[in-house]
Motif scaffolding. Structure first.
Motif, PDB file in Angstrom:
ATOM      1  N   VAL A 166      15.684   2.518  -9.410  1.00 58.80           N
ATOM      2  CA  VAL A 166      14.443   1.769  -9.607  1.00 58.80           C
ATOM      3  C   VAL A 166      14.562   0.487  -8.793  1.00 58.80           C
ATOM      4  O   VAL A 166      15.541  -0.246  -8.920  1.00 58.80           O
ATOM      5  CB  VAL A 166      14.233   1.430 -11.098  1.00 58.80           C
ATOM      6  CG1 VAL A 166      12.961   0.606 -11.276  1.00 58.80           C
ATOM      7  CG2 VAL A 166      14.162   2.709 -11.922  1.00 58.80           C
ATOM      8  N   CYS A 167      13.565   0.251  -7.949  1.00 57.95           N
ATOM      9  CA  CYS A 167      13.583  -0.976  -7.153  1.00 57.95           C
ATOM     10  C   CYS A 167      12.577  -1.950  -7.728  1.00 57.95           C
ATOM     11  O   CYS A 167      11.404  -1.609  -7.919  1.00 57.95           O
ATOM     12  CB  CYS A 167      13.277  -0.661  -5.695  1.00 57.95           C
ATOM     13  SG  CYS A 167      14.599   0.275  -4.942  1.00 57.95           S
ATOM     14  N   GLU A 168      13.051  -3.148  -7.986  1.00 61.71           N
ATOM     15  CA  GLU A 168      12.188  -4.163  -8.583  1.00 61.71           C
ATOM     16  C   GLU A 168      11.915  -5.267  -7.580  1.00 61.71           C
ATOM     17  O   GLU A 168      12.755  -5.588  -6.730  1.00 61.71           O
ATOM     18  CB  GLU A 168      12.856  -4.729  -9.842  1.00 61.71           C
ATOM     19  CG  GLU A 168      12.942  -3.676 -10.927  1.00 61.71           C
ATOM     20  CD  GLU A 168      13.641  -4.160 -12.173  1.00 61.71           C
ATOM     21  OE1 GLU A 168      14.146  -5.299 -12.174  1.00 61.71           O
ATOM     22  OE2 GLU A 168      13.690  -3.386 -13.138  1.00 61.71           O
ATOM     23  N   SER A 169      10.752  -5.832  -7.725  1.00 64.36           N
ATOM     24  CA  SER A 169      10.311  -6.880  -6.804  1.00 64.36           C
ATOM     25  C   SER A 169      11.208  -8.118  -6.919  1.00 64.36           C
ATOM     26  O   SER A 169      11.517  -8.582  -8.022  1.00 64.36           O
ATOM     27  CB  SER A 169       8.867  -7.207  -7.186  1.00 64.36           C
ATOM     28  OG  SER A 169       8.440  -8.285  -6.456  1.00 64.36           O
ATOM     29  N   MET A 170      11.626  -8.638  -5.764  1.00 62.45           N
ATOM     30  CA  MET A 170      12.369  -9.912  -5.702  1.00 62.45           C
ATOM     31  C   MET A 170      11.749 -10.699  -4.559  1.00 62.45           C
ATOM     32  O   MET A 170      11.989 -10.370  -3.381  1.00 62.45           O
ATOM     33  CB  MET A 170      13.851  -9.671  -5.398  1.00 62.45           C
ATOM     34  CG  MET A 170      14.669  -9.169  -6.582  1.00 62.45           C
ATOM     35  SD  MET A 170      16.369  -8.770  -6.105  1.00 62.45           S
ATOM     36  CE  MET A 170      17.032 -10.358  -5.651  1.00 62.45           C
ATOM     37  N   TYR A 174      13.102  -6.653  -2.411  1.00 58.55           N
ATOM     38  CA  TYR A 174      13.348  -5.857  -3.621  1.00 58.55           C
ATOM     39  C   TYR A 174      14.839  -5.815  -3.925  1.00 58.55           C
ATOM     40  O   TYR A 174      15.685  -6.070  -3.067  1.00 58.55           O
ATOM     41  CB  TYR A 174      12.813  -4.420  -3.453  1.00 58.55           C
ATOM     42  CG  TYR A 174      13.604  -3.588  -2.446  1.00 58.55           C
ATOM     43  CD1 TYR A 174      14.735  -2.863  -2.820  1.00 58.55           C
ATOM     44  CD2 TYR A 174      13.244  -3.565  -1.103  1.00 58.55           C
ATOM     45  CE1 TYR A 174      15.464  -2.131  -1.902  1.00 58.55           C
ATOM     46  CE2 TYR A 174      13.963  -2.836  -0.176  1.00 58.55           C
ATOM     47  CZ  TYR A 174      15.071  -2.109  -0.580  1.00 58.55           C
ATOM     48  OH  TYR A 174      15.810  -1.399   0.333  1.00 58.55           O
ATOM     49  N   GLY A 175      15.142  -5.500  -5.156  1.00 60.67           N
ATOM     50  CA  GLY A 175      16.517  -5.250  -5.560  1.00 60.67           C
ATOM     51  C   GLY A 175      16.555  -3.897  -6.244  1.00 60.67           C
ATOM     52  O   GLY A 175      15.607  -3.511  -6.928  1.00 60.67           O
ATOM     53  N   CYS A 176      17.631  -3.175  -6.022  1.00 58.85           N
ATOM     54  CA  CYS A 176      17.743  -1.833  -6.585  1.00 58.85           C
ATOM     55  C   CYS A 176      18.797  -1.875  -7.691  1.00 58.85           C
ATOM     56  O   CYS A 176      19.978  -2.120  -7.417  1.00 58.85           O
ATOM     57  CB  CYS A 176      18.149  -0.885  -5.467  1.00 58.85           C
ATOM     58  SG  CYS A 176      18.447   0.760  -6.032  1.00 58.85           S
ATOM     59  N   ILE A 177      18.350  -1.680  -8.923  1.00 57.70           N
ATOM     60  CA  ILE A 177      19.265  -1.787 -10.057  1.00 57.70           C
ATOM     61  C   ILE A 177      19.436  -0.417 -10.708  1.00 57.70           C
ATOM     62  O   ILE A 177      18.463   0.251 -11.028  1.00 57.70           O
ATOM     63  CB  ILE A 177      18.729  -2.802 -11.095  1.00 57.70           C
ATOM     64  CG1 ILE A 177      18.558  -4.184 -10.454  1.00 57.70           C
ATOM     65  CG2 ILE A 177      19.665  -2.899 -12.291  1.00 57.70           C
ATOM     66  CD1 ILE A 177      18.058  -5.262 -11.395  1.00 57.70           C
ATOM     67  N   GLU A 178      20.691  -0.018 -10.829  1.00 55.47           N
ATOM     68  CA  GLU A 178      21.000   1.236 -11.518  1.00 55.47           C
ATOM     69  C   GLU A 178      21.810   0.865 -12.751  1.00 55.47           C
ATOM     70  O   GLU A 178      22.924   0.364 -12.612  1.00 55.47           O
ATOM     71  CB  GLU A 178      21.808   2.158 -10.612  1.00 55.47           C
ATOM     72  CG  GLU A 178      21.099   2.505  -9.314  1.00 55.47           C
ATOM     73  CD  GLU A 178      22.091   2.714  -8.183  1.00 55.47           C
ATOM     74  OE1 GLU A 178      22.379   3.869  -7.872  1.00 55.47           O
ATOM     75  OE2 GLU A 178      22.594   1.711  -7.638  1.00 55.47           O
TER      76      GLU A 178
END
Ligand SMILES: CC(C)(COP(=O)(O)OP(=O)(O)OC[C@H]1O[C@@H](n2cnc3c(N)ncnc32)[C@H](O)[C@@H]1OP(=O)(O)O)[C@@H](O)C(=O)NCCC(=O)NCCS
Length: 242
Positions: A166-170, A174-178
């Protein structure tokens, strides 16, 4: 497959499905060394492109326990590198906890993996999820900034998408957090804390971690990136670890 499961302690039934379904599965990239009619050593290569330059990634090097210490892994790694070079692909990279075997095959440490808690602003509200088309666009812009950054073609993106991310807006990136681990961030702002949930851990190559200015104390993860015929250290996120 059996050697891989035995050596890396994988459950055969679970690993079987993943092994053949993985987008990168290509029998032409599975190498084995046979002696006395038995498969003794195996490895897998992955095609990579940094800028305009092709490379191979080497992974899954394993020798059956009874045949270890006879130079078989060294011979197979050396042979695979020689064949690749003869095909015009000189550069090879791999991730290793121990460097001795690969140093004997002409590899040198070009970077190391670090990990640590990201100094976090914490969220005041849930961050927006970035659609995959936007992630692909932002990544490709980021990639164009340096010839040493790993390109993702359709095969690369298929591999990347194989595990849920899931990539979240930064900011504008974006940042991809698993889970609670961030292994990829395309983010240009220099900040003393990042807009990520408290407790998020970074896992990445040291050079890139420094260049991105990931805030927080990073410690070696005891995993080295080794390269052979590398003009400069390659830049890639650990989401692309092969
Ligand atoms: C690593 C491995 C593939 C080496 O196979 P091998 O056929 O015995 O290798 P070679 O005979 O060519 O070389 C042996 C040397 O490799 C080095 N070596 C041993 N384990 C190693 C490791 N995990 N990573 C890198 N080098 C290693 C040592 O220098 C060893 O020499 P020594 O026995 O005198 O200490 C084998 O030990 C193995 O399958 N280990 C378990 C799986 C693994 O850790 N793979 C590496 C993933 S990066």
């Amino acid at each position: 497959m059996t050697i891989l499961c035995d050596v890396f302690d994988l459950d055969y039934n679970l690993a079987h499905g993943v092994f053949f379904a993985e987008p990168g599965f290509d029998p032409g990239r599975k190498w084995a060394l046979f002696a006395d009619g038995e498969m003794k050593t195996i490895l897998t290569t992955t095609p990579l492109v940094f800028g305009d330059s092709k490379a191979i990634g080497i992974a899954g090097v394993a020798t059956i326990p009874s045949a270890r210490g006879q130079g078989l892994a060294e011979r197979l790694v050396a042979e695979v590198c020689a064949v690749s070079e003869a095909q015009g692909v000189r550069e090879a990279i791999l991730f290793a906890k121990r460097t001795d075997l690969y140093a004997r095959c002409g590899f040198e440490v070009v970077d190391e993996v670090v990990r640590g808690p990201i100094a976090a602003m914490g969220y005041s509200e849930a961050a927006a999820t970035v659609p995959i088309e936007q992630v692909e666009h932002l990544y490709s812009e980021w990639c164009d900034e340096s010839p040493r950054r790993l390109r993702r073609d359709s095969f690369g993106w298929a591999r990347w998408k194989f595990n849920l991310k899931v990539c979240e807006s930064m900011g504008l990136g974006y940042g991809c957090i698993e889970g609670s681990t961030m292994r990829e961030a395309v983010f240009n702002e220099t900040l003393t804390s990042w807009p990520v949930p408290t407790g998020t851990e970074w896992y990445g190559l040291r050079t890139l971690t420094t260049e991105l200015g990931v805030p927080g104390d990073m410690a070696p993860a005891e995993l080295f990136l080794m390269g052979r015929n590398c003009p400069e250290p390659p830049q890639m996120f650990m989401t692309d670890q092969f």
